[in-house]
Design a protein around this motif. Structure first.
Motif: not given
Length: 1697
Positions: A1419-1425, A1468-1475, A1504-1518
């Protein structure tokens, strides 16, 4: 009573402050009597036979005779006052006494009156007397409701009272013309506003027996510059008339307006027949200012004839005898006897009074008009000059203060002058000689002209006499004697015409008048000192008077009454600070401690014996006597003054009162002795320190204090010293500065005694030169400011003595900066004039003016030396005010000794003393510097001849040191070279034989070179373009130069430019500084000026560079080069417009993100590198109205389009999406047009060349070879919409005829539909999604510090983010136009901290915080993302909006979004490598999953994904991305599904016409699921056959929300909620353990879908299907979505009967 008498000088127990002494007369036998009261007296007021006292605590006492006290005591001795108990409970702050009535003013501004009320003077109707103080309401009836006026001051006369309101307006009540009211009915019982003074700022009021005075602040200049009116405000006759005679034309302003007032015996006034009372402010020449009545006892004077030119008279005599008045020359000044001391210094002019004796007047009156003309001619030929009386106080610019500003002559006069200019001609010259002197005499002394014999009484005699009197006046100017020289206030043109005849003025004089004049320096500052504001009393005042004038007490030069206030113009420039009124005389006290008096002089109460007494004249006092308070009684005047010491002394002027004798009638003074001039009262030194005097009737009162602890004496000494200093400054101004300036204004003519032809002296500006003339004017202005401030301060200190006698509110303590700044400015102006040799140049004209023996100069300069050069004398004189600063310090310190050392008061006084003493030392140093510099330049030519070095002589430049003694040399200089270094306060000059170079100090850095290695005493000097080494002859010399340069640099930077009081506090100036510099060597910056921050000789930090060719750079620098964010403007020579770049720089070149507006109208917004467009950017060319508007967005390499980009050709209606190289389309790409054509395939050299696919709007498809744009050439297949196709070779342009060589195929009619269509799969020949916008992602990786995607350090990436955010926030804070909101600022602050979630295994809690962080970042244009997100949204919309909204692009649009998700997820995975990677699982948390779900819902509405569910780019970023891209994407879906949606919608509309029961039955919903009752407006209603849109209403409303959501997960959530609503409604009528089967559920859901009426349901379904998270496709959501999809298809194919 005897026991209460105390000798005034003895100690007594009743206190030390506010001691009251009273007496009558002035003889040696008089002894003041002490009035004993328990509290100090603050104020006294005296009537004819009574007095009022105000004591501390606000109590009021009366003494004397009280005939109005009926049953109470009617008399109290002066030593036994009676308390006015009626005022108990009121805090009185001021009292006033009239002849037989009294008034008191309370703290809240209320008025109480008591005493005689026969004439309404107490303001209480129907009472002849008012025995006790009674409130009087002062109400403004013009407001609704009427509001009470707060009163500041009261004054009482014999039959009237005046009040001064808080709005500084005057209110009056009582009887007589002295009220100044527009009324004919007296008494006036209720206070009424004096309308004639409305709009003016009245400072004080005073009442005589039958006249009134007001002290008024002058109007601001803009208000006083009103043009003169054309007609009289009262009788409406023309003010200016033109008469065409045989030999000349007369333009006359001799309009006479009769007063129209008769005074009756009863004291009432009656207006003349047919007259309306005049209203408003009067400024016309026709004000009732009758001048021709001159009393027989006081005949008008005639001019004295002199044979020399007296400069103090202030006029220049021209060749043929014309008199050109150049100064304020009010007749009042004539009353200033020439031998009178002016400000303590005797005047240098003639001692002859301009008023001759009676015999001379009679001789004049015998002359006929003819003989007078002859005499005039003779006198003119003889070269004798007519000498009008002059005011020695105000020699130059009385017309430069408010209230008497020069005004333009009226339009009537202008038109007359222009209309008869030709008629005047040479006749003016011929008639001038004969008429000049006669008319001038008539003008200045109207009494001489032939009506002196008419008695000067009130026009109340026989009618014939009045008529004759009025006729005789018609040719005379209607103005008072006191106003006859008002021409100074009305400018030169008015001055030339006022004597009555234009023909008196020669054409030569008119030509001189029309020449542009050099602007005079106002020696009286207009409006005072701006910073002083309301802190100090105003000196720019006027005195206004009105009422009866039998004794001349109005001061207008006649004995006539005035119904309305009228300004006494001759006092307008006298700085009156106090007015007082006796019974029949008036007094005005000026800031220069002089007293002007006028009116009745029967007992010598005016303090002089000169006549006439109808105009203000100076009271005669010995030299050095400075009056600072006055009191006026019935026939006497009391003056409080400074003498030789600072203890005040008393002077008395008027009648000697004999013991036991009651008041004598005014006209019966036989047997009474009186004073010829004020006499010193011998007992005054015994009274102590008198703080105020009061007079009334025959009595005098003095208020005194004992000198407690020396405090009172110190206060008196401070005020006395200031008054003395102001008089001294005024003397210098009037006797030295004004005459010298006047030399510059006029070419003076000097006549020899024999009357030879005059010779013109050299003007002052010629003697000084233009530069020094400007400096002299500046010096005069600063001197004037200092003088004015001193006068104001003197008045303020005097007022403090009269009232509070305390020090805490002294302006010099509370606002010392006003004084310090004024003295600083003045000292600077004197020093500047001295440095430029001004005093030396001024010596010659001064010598001509002051003569060989300038005793006046020596006396004023307090110089005892003999044979001192005139220039040195002038220097001493103008530096004299600096000594007064020591006096301030000494007196403040003396005041301080009256307090304990530990007290706050002592500290305050000590601080004030320190400030003035420090400034005195500082200014002393500055004087030495100025003198040192002057002597340097004086001896300079003998030192060395250096070309142009004399150009370095500037007013503010001071010499610090120079190396003519070879103390400093240049390292490695030639053996015979000469290097001379001169250090000024603003520059270091390096002079050689023929050249010199100036190094500004603000951009000079100097550092010592260590001596260990070299053994040389070296100094390294760094300037922006040169670095050199100076060698000193010794270490001591080296230290001296190092210290001198560093101190000079430090002061130059602080802006002082002079040696300041803080010199030497800092060892060396800061290495980083702000300064301005113009480059002369640097090729890139040659002749450019830089202003901004520097570091060690190079621009560093924020700054501005301006080139001579108009280029401007504003931004940050680093090591001398543009680096950081900057704004660059470059003019285009051909287009006369500017190129404008705003963005980032690196090492002097455009580098990074920026916006470039070209002069051609193009706009580029994107990345730069080495001054070229490089990276991602958007170029807009032209406008919609221009010849070729277009937009390109994509990749640039070295200023050319290279890589993937989108080009929108607005003119042709085409959009290209594909690869570029060197500004040409090269590689694969897609083109869509506004006509529905679609092409994808190969491009070469900017053309469609190679294999491609072309589709038209009707689905006609060509797949094959192309050679040009839209030109088929080669093998291919052309397929028709019905499935028929050609196969072979094609040539020709699409849409204009094709040539085909090949086969035609028509599929079998019985083939299935699937076999018919040779469907072309689109997208194969387009740019692959992952290849699109690659540079956008690369730039984001680079901002994180990675050379390539995924290659870099995680920690460094986070540091780069923090730095970018902080820098951007600072940048926005410094730029007001880029201000961020408070919310954005808070978001930025939170993002600057590196989150802890980027390390360690990801739990559901960490996952949740990562998701929240991403939402904020994006939401912040000053942040690289955030910038990445903003750019992706821009390019996506650019691609798929407008022409790009083509249904065939849907697949590419969806794939592009999926590509975005994958690449952002990599970041995102580069910034949060353990994701976990895509599809990876998050471990089950230990806490209840429901809690996590709730918290998710609280933060955002995204699922967001239910606990124990898989991580997906669409759930996180869409959830972050899709809402921004939704409009163009959904438009494509709507276009693609248009046909199916139309079929579906038609069926929905048809089926929805049925009521609920019918539709449920039609859809096959089991009867048990039919709702029996439905809630309508909160009440249960049975479902009947006609019920419509009521069943399953909540589920329907829920499903309708699917159109308001963006992401597939949100839409699936809506579907789930819809099912839950259906279940809830069914469960209410069925058992709890009910479970749905699909057969049961589907019809019910189909009903809800139909009733929901979702317009583009097909588009919604397709969007969910394409973008839904793969991990939910086979779960509960997947089944629900399949149900919705089935409903959509079911509705399309539903058959209704």
């Amino acid at each position: 009573m005897e026991s209460q008498r105390k000798s005034s000088g003895k100690e007594d127990s009743s206190g030390e402050r506010g001691l009251l002494h009273t007496w009558k007369g002035y003889s040696y036998s008089v002894t003041p009597e002490r009035v004993l009261l328990s509290r100090p007296v603050l104020q006294a007021a005296l009537g004819t036979r009574h007095g009022i006292l105000l004591v501390e605590g606000g109590q009021v006492y009366s003494f004397g005779e009280f005939p109005w006290k009926q049953s109470q005591v009617s008399e109290a001795g002066p030593l036994k006052p009676v308390l006015e108990s009626a005022l108990s409970g009121q805090r009185v702050i001021a009292v006033a006494a009239g002849s037989f009535h009294s008034g008191a003013l309370t703290e809240d501004g209320g008025v109480h009156m008591w005493g005689e009320n026969s004439f309404g003077q107490c303001g209480l109707s129907s009472l002849a007397v008012v025995p006790n103080p009674t409130p009087v309401a002062v109400l403004d009836l013009d407001t609704s409701p009427p509001h009470t006026i707060r009163v500041l001051e009261l004054a009482c006369g014999e039959q009237h009272s005046l009040a001064l309101s808080a709005q500084h307006e005057v209110w009056a009540w009582g009887s007589g013309c002295q009220l100044g009211l527009v009324t004919t009915i007296f008494p006036v019982w209720k206070p009424q506003k004096v309308e004639h003074l409305v709009g003016r700022h009245v400072l004080q009021v005073a009442c005589g027996a039958f006249h009134s005075l007001a002290l008024v602040r002058c109007l601001p200049p803009q208000e006083s510059r009103r043009p003169l009116p054309d007609k009289c405000g009262q009788c409406h006759q023309l003010l200016y008339t033109m008469t065409d005679k045989e030999d000349h034309v007369i333009i006359s302003d001799s309009h006479y307006c009769p007063l129209g007032v008769e005074l009756l015996a009863e004291g009432e006034a009656r207006l003349g027949p047919g007259r309306s009372p005049p209203l408003g402010l009067q400024s016309s020449p026709s004000e009732p200012l009758l001048s021709s009545h001159t009393s027989a006892s006081a005949p008008g004077p005639h001019p004295s004839i002199t044979e020399h030119t007296d400069y103090e008279s202030g006029r220049a005599v021209a060749q043929n005898g014309e008199v050109l008045t150049t100064t304020d020359s009010d007749i009042a000044a004539a009353g200033t006897d020439s031998d009178q001391a002016v400000g303590g210094v005797g005047a240098a002019g003639s001692r002859n009074s301009p008023y001759p004796d009676d015999q001379a007047v009679k001789e004049y009156l015998k002359l006929s008009d003819t003989s007078l003309a002859d005499e005039t001619a003779k006198m003119t030929i003889a070269g004798a000059s007519f000498q009008p009386p002059a005011d020695s106080l105000d020699l130059l610019t009385s017309d430069l203060i408010p209230g008497v500003m020069p005004v333009t002559t009226s339009s009537a006069l202008n038109s007359l002058v222009s209309s008869c200019a030709s008629a005047v001609g040479e006749r003016v010259v011929s008639t001038y000689e004969a008429l000049s002197l006669k008319k001038m005499i008539n003008y200045y002394y109207p009494g001489v002209g032939g009506v002196a014999g008419v008695p000067g009484g009130v026009p109340g005699g026989p009618a014939e006499e009045r008529v004759r009197l009025e006729e005789s006046m018609q040719g005379k100017k209607s103005c008072s004697t006191g106003d006859i020289r008002e021409e100074e206030a009305e400018g030169l043109s008015r001055r030339l015409s006022l004597p009555g005849l234009l023909s008196q003025v020669s054409p030569r004089l008119l030509r001189r008048a029309s020449r542009p004049r050099v602007r005079a320096v106002p020696l009286t500052p207009v409006g005072g000192l701006p910073e002083a504001g309301e802190l100090l009393p105003s000196l720019q005042t006027e005195v206004w008077s009105w009422g009866r004038g039998e004794e001349g007490q109005l001061g207008h030069g006649d004995n006539l009454p005035r119904l309305q206030p009228l300004c006494i113009k001759c006092l307008s420039s006298k700085e009156v600070v106090l007015v007082a009124a006796g019974a029949h005389h008036s007094l005005a006290l000026t800031a220069q401690s002089q007293v002007f008096s006028w009116g009745s002089n029967s007992s010598g109460q005016l303090g002089h014996m000169a006549s006439p007494t109808t105009i203000p004249r100076l009271a005669k006092l010995s030299e050095g006597i400075r009056v600072w308070d006055v009191g006026a009684g019935a026939q006497h005047t009391l003056l409080l003054a400074d003498g030789d010491c600072y203890q005040p002394i008393l002077y008395y002027s008027g009648q000697q009162v004999k013991d036991g004798v009651q008041d004598a009638p005014q006209d019966q003074t036989e047997g009474y002795s009186y004073t010829q001039q004020p006499v010193l009262l011998p007992f005054c030194m015994n009274l102590g320190y008198v703080s105020g005097v009061f007079a009334g009737g025959q009595s005098c009162v003095a208020l005194a204090d004992r000198n407690v602890m020396g405090f009172i004496a110190s206060l008196h000494e401070l005020a006395s010293a200031e008054r003395k200093f102001y008089c001294k400054l005024s003397s210098v101004k009037n006797h030295i500065l004004r005459p010298l300036l006047d030399l510059g204004e006029n070419y003076r003519c000097c006549y020899s005694a024999a009357g030879q032809r005059p010779g013109v002296r050299e003007s002052l500006s010629t003697a000084l030169g233009p530069a020094s003339t400007v400096l002299l004017r500046s010096l005069a202005r600063c001197y004037s400011h200092l003088c004015h401030l001193t006068g104001q301060h003197s008045a303020s200190l005097t007022a403090n003595l009269r009232r509070r006698r305390e020090f805490k509110n002294l302006v010099m303590l509370e606002h010392a900066s006003i004084f310090l700044d004024t003295y600083n400015e003045y000292c600077c102006s004197v020093g500047n004039f001295l440095v430029m040799g001004g005093f030396q140049a001024l010596a010659k004209p001064s010598l001509e003016f002051f003569g060989k023996c300038p005793e006046l100069l020596q006396r004023l300069a307090e110089s005892s030396e003999e044979n001192i050069p005139l220039s040195d004398l002038l220097v001493t004189l103008f530096y004299l005010p600096m000594r007064h600063l020591h006096e301030y310090g000494r007196l403040l310190l003396k005041l301080g000794t009256c307090f304990e050392v530990s007290s706050v008061d002592y500290q305050k006084l000590q601080d004030g003393c320190s400030k003035f003493e420090a400034l005195a030392l500082h200014l002393k140093r500055r004087r030495k510097e100025a003198e040192y510099t002057y002597h340097f330049w004086k001896s300079f030519p003998g030192k060395m001849t250096v070309s142009g070095l004399d150009s370095l002589r500037k007013p503010r430049r001071r010499l610090i040191c120079e190396s003519s003694n070879k103390a400093l040399t240049l390292q490695n200089s030639g053996r015979f070279s000469v290097n001379w270094f001169i250090l000024f306060n603003d520059a270091l000059v390096h002079a050689q034989f023929s050249t010199h170079h100036v190094f500004p100090l603000a951009t000079l850095w100097v550092e010592p070179i260590p001596e260990e290695n070299t053994g040389l005493h070296g100094l390294k000097v760094v300037s922006p373009e040169e670095t050199f080494t100076l060698l000193a002859c010794s270490s001591m010399e080296k230290a001296k130069w190092l210290r001198s340069i560093n101190q000079a640099v430090d002061q130059a930077m602080s802006g002082a430019g002079q040696s300041g009081s803080g010199a030497g506090q800092r060892a060396e100036p800061p290495i980083s500084r702000t300064a301005s510099y113009t480059f002369y060597k640097d090729s890139r910056l040659k002749e450019a000026t830089y202003e901004g921050r520097w570091l060690a000789g190079k621009p560093n930090g924020r700054g501005v560079v301006k080139w001579l060719d108009g280029r401007i750079y504003t931004g940050t620098f680093k090591n001398g080069l543009e680096d950081g964010f900057g704004d660059y403007v470059m003019p285009s020579k051909t287009l006369n417009l500017n190129d404008h770049y705003q963005g980032h720089w690196k090492e002097g070149k455009m580098h990074g993100i920026g916006t470039y507006k070209y002069a051609t109208g193009e706009l580029y917004d994107g990345s730069f590198q080495d001054n070229m467009r490089h990276g991602h950017g958007m170029l807009r060319s032209g406008t919609l109205n221009s010849s070729s508007p277009s937009v390109f967005i994509g990749q640039w390499v070295h200023d050319k389009k290279t890589g993937y980009g989108v080009f929108d050709d607005i003119t042709r209606g085409e959009k290209y999406m594909g690869m570029w190289q060197d500004d040409q389309r090269q590689g694969t790409g897609v083109i869509v047009t506004q006509f529905g054509l679609y092409y994808e395939g190969a491009f070469n050299n900017n053309k469609m060349q190679g294999t491609g696919v072309l589709l038209s709007e009707d689905n006609t498809t060509y797949e094959g070879e192309f050679s040009e744009d839209w030109t088929l050439n080669g093998k291919g297949v052309l397929t028709m919409p019905n499935g028929d196709y050609f196969e072979g070779s094609f040539t020709g342009e699409w849409g204009s005829g094709l040539k085909v060589t090949g086969s035609f195929f028509k599929p079998n009619l019985y083939d299935s539909d699937g076999d018919k269509g040779r469907a072309v799969k689109l997208g194969r020949l387009a740019v692959r999604p992952e290849e699109k916008w690659r540079v956008v992602f690369e730039e984001c990786w680079m901002r994180l510090g990675c050379e390539a995607p995924g290659q870099g350090e995680n920690q460094r990436a986070w540091e780069n983010i923090a730095v970018a955010l902080t820098t951007s926030r600072r940048q926005h804070r410094d730029s007001p136009e880029m201000n961020l909101s408070r919310t954005q600022n808070r978001t930025l602050e939170s993002l600057e901290f590196i989150p802890q979630q980027h390390v360690g295994p990801v739990t559901m809690e960490k996952y949740d915080s990562i998701r929240r962080y991403l939402i904020k970042a994006c939401d912040t244009p000053l942040h690289p993302l955030g910038r990445l997100m903003e750019t992706l949204v821009a390019v996506y919309r650019m691609t798929y909006v407008g022409v790009g909204a083509n249904r065939r692009l849907l697949l590419q649009a969806v794939n592009e979004i999926m590509s975005y998700l994958a690449r952002i997820f990599q970041l995102v995975r580069f910034l949060f490598p353990d994701l976990p990677e895509e599809g990876g699982a998050i471990p089950e948390p230990s806490s209840d999953p429901q809690d996590k779900k709730d918290s998710n819902c609280a933060d955002t509405q995204l699922e967001s994904p239910k606990p124990g569910r898989v991580v997906s780019s669409s759930a996180l970023l869409l959830p972050v991305l899709l809402p921004r891209l939704y409009p163009p994407l959904f438009t494509l879906y709507a276009l693609e599904k248009e046909r199916e949606d139309d079929v579906y919608w038609e069926c929905v509309l048809r089926l929805n016409k049925q009521p609920d029961v019918a539709l449920l039955a039609f859809l096959g919903v089991q009867h048990k699921f039919w709702p029996v009752s439905v809630p309508v407006l909160g009440e249960k209603t049975e479902v009947v056959s006609s019920t419509k849109d009521a069943c399953f209403a909540s589920a329907t409303e829920t499903l309708q929300q699917i159109s308001t959501t963006f992401t597939p997960s949100d839409k699936l959530q809506v579907i789930q909620l819809t099912f839950e609503e259906i279940t809830k409604e069914v469960m209410s009528s069925l058992e709890d353990n009910f479970l749905w089967s699909m057969d049961d559920l589907f019809p019910v859901f189909l009903y809800v879908v139909l009733r929901a009426r979702i317009r583009n349901l097909g588009s919604e379904v397709s969007l969910i299907e394409d973008l839904m998270d793969p991990c939910v496709q086979h779960g509960e959501h997947g089944i629900m979505f399949t149900t919705l999809k089935a409903c959509y298809y079911q509705i399309q194919h539903e058959k209704t009967t």
